[in-house]
Motif scaffolding. Structure first.
Motif, PDB file in Angstrom:
ATOM      1  N   ALA A 196      12.689 -17.723  10.231  1.00 56.20           N
ATOM      2  CA  ALA A 196      13.228 -18.756  10.895  1.00 56.20           C
ATOM      3  C   ALA A 196      13.713 -19.674  10.402  1.00 56.20           C
ATOM      4  O   ALA A 196      13.673 -20.933  10.745  1.00 56.20           O
ATOM      5  N   TRP A 197      14.284 -19.576   9.138  1.00 59.01           N
ATOM      6  CA  TRP A 197      14.973 -20.523   8.397  1.00 59.01           C
ATOM      7  C   TRP A 197      14.137 -21.555   7.849  1.00 59.01           C
ATOM      8  O   TRP A 197      14.616 -22.688   7.085  1.00 59.01           O
ATOM      9  N   VAL A 198      12.836 -21.788   8.157  1.00 57.21           N
ATOM     10  CA  VAL A 198      12.036 -22.952   7.819  1.00 57.21           C
ATOM     11  C   VAL A 198      10.729 -22.318   7.080  1.00 57.21           C
ATOM     12  O   VAL A 198       9.816 -23.143   6.594  1.00 57.21           O
ATOM     13  N   SER A 199      10.685 -21.187   6.746  1.00 62.19           N
ATOM     14  CA  SER A 199       9.600 -20.523   5.939  1.00 62.19           C
ATOM     15  C   SER A 199       9.893 -19.226   5.474  1.00 62.19           C
ATOM     16  O   SER A 199      11.244 -18.755   5.567  1.00 62.19           O
ATOM     17  N   GLY A 200       9.027 -18.527   4.729  1.00 63.54           N
ATOM     18  CA  GLY A 200       9.281 -17.389   3.941  1.00 63.54           C
ATOM     19  C   GLY A 200       9.643 -17.509   2.539  1.00 63.54           C
ATOM     20  O   GLY A 200       9.861 -18.590   2.045  1.00 63.54           O
ATOM     21  N   SER A 201       9.475 -16.475   1.839  1.00 63.70           N
ATOM     22  CA  SER A 201       9.906 -16.358   0.592  1.00 63.70           C
ATOM     23  C   SER A 201      10.317 -15.038   0.069  1.00 63.70           C
ATOM     24  O   SER A 201       9.951 -14.094   0.752  1.00 63.70           O
ATOM     25  N   SER A 202      10.599 -14.689  -1.091  1.00 60.43           N
ATOM     26  CA  SER A 202      11.093 -13.402  -1.717  1.00 60.43           C
ATOM     27  C   SER A 202       9.615 -12.496  -1.789  1.00 60.43           C
ATOM     28  O   SER A 202       9.892 -10.927  -1.652  1.00 60.43           O
ATOM     29  N   ALA A 203       8.538 -13.238  -1.793  1.00 56.24           N
ATOM     30  CA  ALA A 203       7.363 -12.470  -2.289  1.00 56.24           C
ATOM     31  C   ALA A 203       6.833 -11.543  -0.967  1.00 56.24           C
ATOM     32  O   ALA A 203       6.265 -10.743  -0.848  1.00 56.24           O
ATOM     33  N   ASN A 204       7.783 -11.852   0.208  1.00 55.64           N
ATOM     34  CA  ASN A 204       7.205 -11.222   1.585  1.00 55.64           C
ATOM     35  C   ASN A 204       7.983  -9.903   1.740  1.00 55.64           C
ATOM     36  O   ASN A 204       7.546  -9.106   2.435  1.00 55.64           O
ATOM     37  N   VAL A 205       8.990  -9.871   1.050  1.00 60.64           N
ATOM     38  CA  VAL A 205       9.820  -8.611   0.845  1.00 60.64           C
ATOM     39  C   VAL A 205       9.697  -7.557  -0.410  1.00 60.64           C
ATOM     40  O   VAL A 205      10.254  -6.691  -0.320  1.00 60.64           O
ATOM     41  N   ASN A 206       9.170  -8.260  -1.401  1.00 64.58           N
ATOM     42  CA  ASN A 206       9.114  -7.589  -2.528  1.00 64.58           C
ATOM     43  C   ASN A 206       8.671  -6.145  -2.529  1.00 64.58           C
ATOM     44  O   ASN A 206       9.240  -5.344  -3.250  1.00 64.58           O
ATOM     45  N   PRO A 207       7.535  -5.846  -1.762  1.00 64.40           N
ATOM     46  CA  PRO A 207       7.039  -4.401  -1.664  1.00 64.40           C
ATOM     47  C   PRO A 207       7.944  -3.547  -1.244  1.00 64.40           C
ATOM     48  O   PRO A 207       8.344  -2.520  -1.843  1.00 64.40           O
ATOM     49  N   TYR A 208       8.848  -3.832  -0.209  1.00 61.57           N
ATOM     50  CA  TYR A 208       9.978  -3.046   0.516  1.00 61.57           C
ATOM     51  C   TYR A 208      11.192  -3.024  -0.607  1.00 61.57           C
ATOM     52  O   TYR A 208      11.863  -2.158  -0.804  1.00 61.57           O
ATOM     53  N   LEU A 209      11.513  -4.053  -1.537  1.00 63.43           N
ATOM     54  CA  LEU A 209      12.445  -3.963  -2.564  1.00 63.43           C
ATOM     55  C   LEU A 209      11.950  -3.116  -3.654  1.00 63.43           C
ATOM     56  O   LEU A 209      12.776  -2.369  -4.079  1.00 63.43           O
ATOM     57  N   LYS A 210      10.623  -3.058  -3.947  1.00 64.61           N
ATOM     58  CA  LYS A 210      10.226  -1.905  -5.028  1.00 64.61           C
ATOM     59  C   LYS A 210      10.358  -0.507  -4.466  1.00 64.61           C
ATOM     60  O   LYS A 210      10.786   0.482  -5.084  1.00 64.61           O
ATOM     61  N   LEU A 211      10.250  -0.224  -3.112  1.00 67.26           N
ATOM     62  CA  LEU A 211      10.437   1.247  -2.335  1.00 67.26           C
ATOM     63  C   LEU A 211      11.905   1.496  -2.635  1.00 67.26           C
ATOM     64  O   LEU A 211      12.456   2.520  -2.819  1.00 67.26           O
ATOM     65  N   LEU A 212      12.969   0.495  -2.454  1.00 70.61           N
ATOM     66  CA  LEU A 212      14.380   0.722  -2.522  1.00 70.61           C
ATOM     67  C   LEU A 212      14.681   0.998  -4.011  1.00 70.61           C
ATOM     68  O   LEU A 212      15.603   1.753  -4.573  1.00 70.61           O
ATOM     69  N   ALA A 213      14.151   0.187  -4.940  1.00 74.55           N
ATOM     70  CA  ALA A 213      14.451   0.434  -6.266  1.00 74.55           C
ATOM     71  C   ALA A 213      14.017   1.701  -6.925  1.00 74.55           C
ATOM     72  O   ALA A 213      14.718   2.131  -7.573  1.00 74.55           O
ATOM     73  N   ASN A 214      12.785   2.191  -6.278  1.00 76.35           N
ATOM     74  CA  ASN A 214      12.731   3.732  -6.796  1.00 76.35           C
ATOM     75  C   ASN A 214      13.493   4.747  -6.115  1.00 76.35           C
ATOM     76  O   ASN A 214      13.396   5.944  -6.604  1.00 76.35           O
ATOM     77  N   GLU A 215      14.535   4.369  -5.346  1.00 78.03           N
ATOM     78  CA  GLU A 215      15.294   5.230  -4.711  1.00 78.03           C
ATOM     79  C   GLU A 215      16.689   4.952  -5.744  1.00 78.03           C
ATOM     80  O   GLU A 215      17.515   5.842  -5.465  1.00 78.03           O
ATOM     81  N   GLU A 267       0.748  -1.158  -0.040  1.00 74.19           N
ATOM     82  CA  GLU A 267       0.029   0.059  -0.018  1.00 74.19           C
ATOM     83  C   GLU A 267       0.884   1.339  -0.083  1.00 74.19           C
ATOM     84  O   GLU A 267       0.375   2.524  -0.470  1.00 74.19           O
ATOM     85  N   HIS A 268       2.203   1.102   0.210  1.00 75.48           N
ATOM     86  CA  HIS A 268       2.971   2.316   0.561  1.00 75.48           C
ATOM     87  C   HIS A 268       3.687   2.481  -1.002  1.00 75.48           C
ATOM     88  O   HIS A 268       4.706   3.389  -0.924  1.00 75.48           O
ATOM     89  N   VAL A 269       3.689   1.764  -1.805  1.00 76.17           N
ATOM     90  CA  VAL A 269       4.339   1.720  -3.195  1.00 76.17           C
ATOM     91  C   VAL A 269       3.660   2.387  -3.980  1.00 76.17           C
ATOM     92  O   VAL A 269       2.557   1.882  -4.530  1.00 76.17           O
ATOM     93  N   ALA A 270       4.052   3.890  -4.131  1.00 75.93           N
ATOM     94  CA  ALA A 270       2.955   4.674  -4.989  1.00 75.93           C
ATOM     95  C   ALA A 270       3.418   4.467  -6.387  1.00 75.93           C
ATOM     96  O   ALA A 270       2.408   4.728  -7.308  1.00 75.93           O
ATOM     97  N   VAL A 271       4.635   4.196  -6.824  1.00 76.70           N
ATOM     98  CA  VAL A 271       4.916   3.703  -8.295  1.00 76.70           C
ATOM     99  C   VAL A 271       5.703   2.521  -8.360  1.00 76.70           C
ATOM    100  O   VAL A 271       6.372   2.300  -7.588  1.00 76.70           O
ATOM    101  N   GLU A 272       5.112   1.713  -9.396  1.00 75.68           N
ATOM    102  CA  GLU A 272       5.849   0.397  -9.526  1.00 75.68           C
ATOM    103  C   GLU A 272       7.091   0.752 -10.296  1.00 75.68           C
ATOM    104  O   GLU A 272       6.969   1.338 -11.407  1.00 75.68           O
ATOM    105  N   PRO A 273       8.231  -0.053 -10.025  1.00 76.63           N
ATOM    106  CA  PRO A 273       9.494   0.054 -10.823  1.00 76.63           C
ATOM    107  C   PRO A 273       9.278  -0.621 -12.253  1.00 76.63           C
ATOM    108  O   PRO A 273       8.321  -1.249 -12.438  1.00 76.63           O
ATOM    109  N   ALA A 274       9.972  -0.064 -13.073  1.00 72.36           N
ATOM    110  CA  ALA A 274       9.793  -0.018 -14.581  1.00 72.36           C
ATOM    111  C   ALA A 274       9.885  -1.556 -14.948  1.00 72.36           C
ATOM    112  O   ALA A 274       9.250  -2.158 -15.667  1.00 72.36           O
TER     113      ALA A 274
END
Length: 355
Positions: free
Chosen positions: A120-139, A73-80
Motif C-alpha cells: 500500500a505504498w507505506v509498508s513492505g520490503s523485498s523480504a516479503n517476496v524473496n521466497p517467491y523470487l527464489k522459486l523463479l530463480a530456480n526456473e 516452505e515451498h522452496v525445495a532448493v535454495e538458489p546457488a
C-alpha cells in the motif's frame, strides 16, 4: 394495599439495576481506553495521514512476514547465489537496497525479473517476496527484489526515482550480477504492480517520461515484459470507494503522495498508468483473485486497456462464483491449488517472453 407479586426467577428491580450498572462499568473499562486512542487518531488523521499510515504499516508487517514464511516452505532448493542489501543508491539512503537470487554460472547472463514489493505504498520490503523470487530463480532466471522509500517518510515521486535508479544500477552491473540486460521483466504485486506498470510506461512512452521529468534508465527494447499481480492502475476510481478497506487505501495514498487531494492532482494523474497505455507497453501478464475488489475495479480494466492498445496480454482471472473466493495477492498463498496454478502460468509466460 398488597405489594406487587414477583414471578419465580425474576430478580428485584434493584438487582436488575445493579447488574446493568456493572455492565456499564465493564463497557466503560473496554470502550474508554479505545476512545482515548481512537479519538485523537481520528482528530489528527483529519490533518495528517501519518498516524493512520503507521497503523496500516504495522498490520502489513505482520501479514508480510507470515506470507513469506508460508512461501519459504515451498522452496525445495535454495538458489546457488543469494545476495542481500546491495546498495544501488551509493549508500546515501539506507532504504535503497536490493536482494538478488540466481543460479547463473560464472560469466552466464540470465533473463532477469525485477520485482517491486507491495504494501500500500507505506509498508513492505523485498523480504516479503524473496521466497517467491527464489522459486523463479530456480526456473532459470536472475531475480531481484527492490526496496524503495515508503510514505509518509518519502513522498511521490521519490519511489519512482529510486526504482529507476535501481534499474540503472542493474544495467550498469549486469555482467557481474548474472543479468541479461536485454531481457528484463518488470514485476510487482499490489502497490508494487502499480509501480512496475508506471516504470514500464516511463520506459516505453517518451511523452510520459517528459511529464514525469525523469530520464528512463533503460531503453524500451530492454523490456521483455511486465508482470502485474493485484495492482492499482486508475487512481480516480480509488477516490470514489467507501468502507474500511477504501479508507485504508485512500489514507495510504495520502501518505505516499503527500496530498489529500491525490486523485485530482499531478500525483494521481501520473500514477494512473491505465491512462497512458500505448502499443509500445511490453507484453503483459496480469492476474487477480475473484474475491479481491481491485481485480474488478483495476486489473480487468487495465487488461482491457492494454489489449485495446494492441499489447499482447496473458490474463489469469477467475469466475466471480469461484469458490473459495481468492483474496488479494492470492498468488503468494502457495498452499492453495489456485496459487500453484498461477505460479505455473507465471513460469510459462516468462518462458514465452524471454525465449
Amino acid at each position: 394495599m398488597s405489594k406487587p407479586s414477583k414471578t419465580a426467577g425474576e430478580a428485584p428491580a434493584s438487582d436488575s439495576l445493579r447488574r446493568r450498572h456493572r455492565g456499564w462499568r465493564v463497557a466503560a473499562w473496554i470502550v474508554g481506553p479505545l476512545l482515548l486512542v481512537m479519538v485523537p487518531v481520528a482528530i489528527v488523521g483529519s490533518v495528517t495521514p501519518a498516524p493512520s499510515a503507521l497503523i496500516i504499516r504495522s498490520l502489513f508487517v505482520k501479514d508480510g512476514a507470515a506470507r513469506a514464511a508460508e512461501m519459504q516452505e515451498h522452496v525445495a532448493v535454495e538458489p546457488a547465489t543469494q545476495m542481500f542489501d546491495i546498495a544501488y543508491g551509493g549508500g546515501v539512503d539506507p532504504v535503497e537496497t536490493l536482494d538478488l537470487f540466481s543460479n547463473a554460472t560464472e560469466g552466464e547472463l540470465l533473463p532477469t525479473v525485477v520485482w517491486i514489493h507491495g504494501g500500500a505504498w507505506v509498508s513492505g520490503s523485498s523480504a516479503n517476496v524473496n521466497p517467491y523470487l527464489k522459486l523463479l530463480a530456480n526456473e532459470g532466471y536472475t531475480t531481484v527484489g527492490v526496496n524503495y522509500g515508503l510514505g509518509p517518510e518519502a513522498t511521490y515521486p521519490a519511489a519512482v526515482n529510486q526504482l529507476n535508479e535501481a534499474l540503472g544500477y542493474l544495467n550498469d552491473h549486469a555482467d557481474e550480477l548474472g543479468i541479461d540486460s536485454s531481457q528484463i521483466v518488470l514485476a510487482g504485486d499490489s502497490a508494487g504492480a502499480q509501480l512496475a506498470s508506471q516504470l514500464a510506461t516511463l520506459i516505453t512512452d517518451e511523452r510520459y517520461a517528459n511529464l514525469m521529468g525523469i530520464a528512463p534508465a533503460l531503453e524500451a527494447d530492454q523490456l521483455s515484459g511486465a508482470l502485474l499481480n493485484c495492482g492499482v492502475y486508475d487512481l480516480a476510481s480509488m477516490a470514489e470507494l467507501d468502507g474500511i478497506i477504501a479508507w485504508g487505501l485512500q489514507t495510504s495514498l495520502w501518505a505516499y503522495t503527500g496530498t489529500k487531494n491525490w486523485s485530482a492532482t499531478y500525483e494521481g494523474a501520473t500514477m494512473s498508468s491505465l491512462d497512458f497505455v500505448t502499443s509500445d507497453f511490453p507484453p503483459t501478464y496480469i492476474s487477480g483473485g475473484n474475491g479481491d475488489g481491485l481485480t474488478w475495479l483495476q486489473s480487468i480494466p487495465m487488461s482491457t486497456a492494454l489489449q485495446a492498445a494492441g499489447v499482447p496480454v496473458t490474463e489469469l482471472f477467475w469466475p466471480a462464483e469461484h469458490e473459495p473466493a481468492l483474496p488479494h495477492e492470492y498468488q503468494f498463498h502457495l498452499d492453495r491449488p489456485e496459487a500453484q496454478e498461477a505460479l505455473e502460468a507465471t513460469i510459462g509466460w516468462l518462458g514465452e517472453v524471454t525465449s
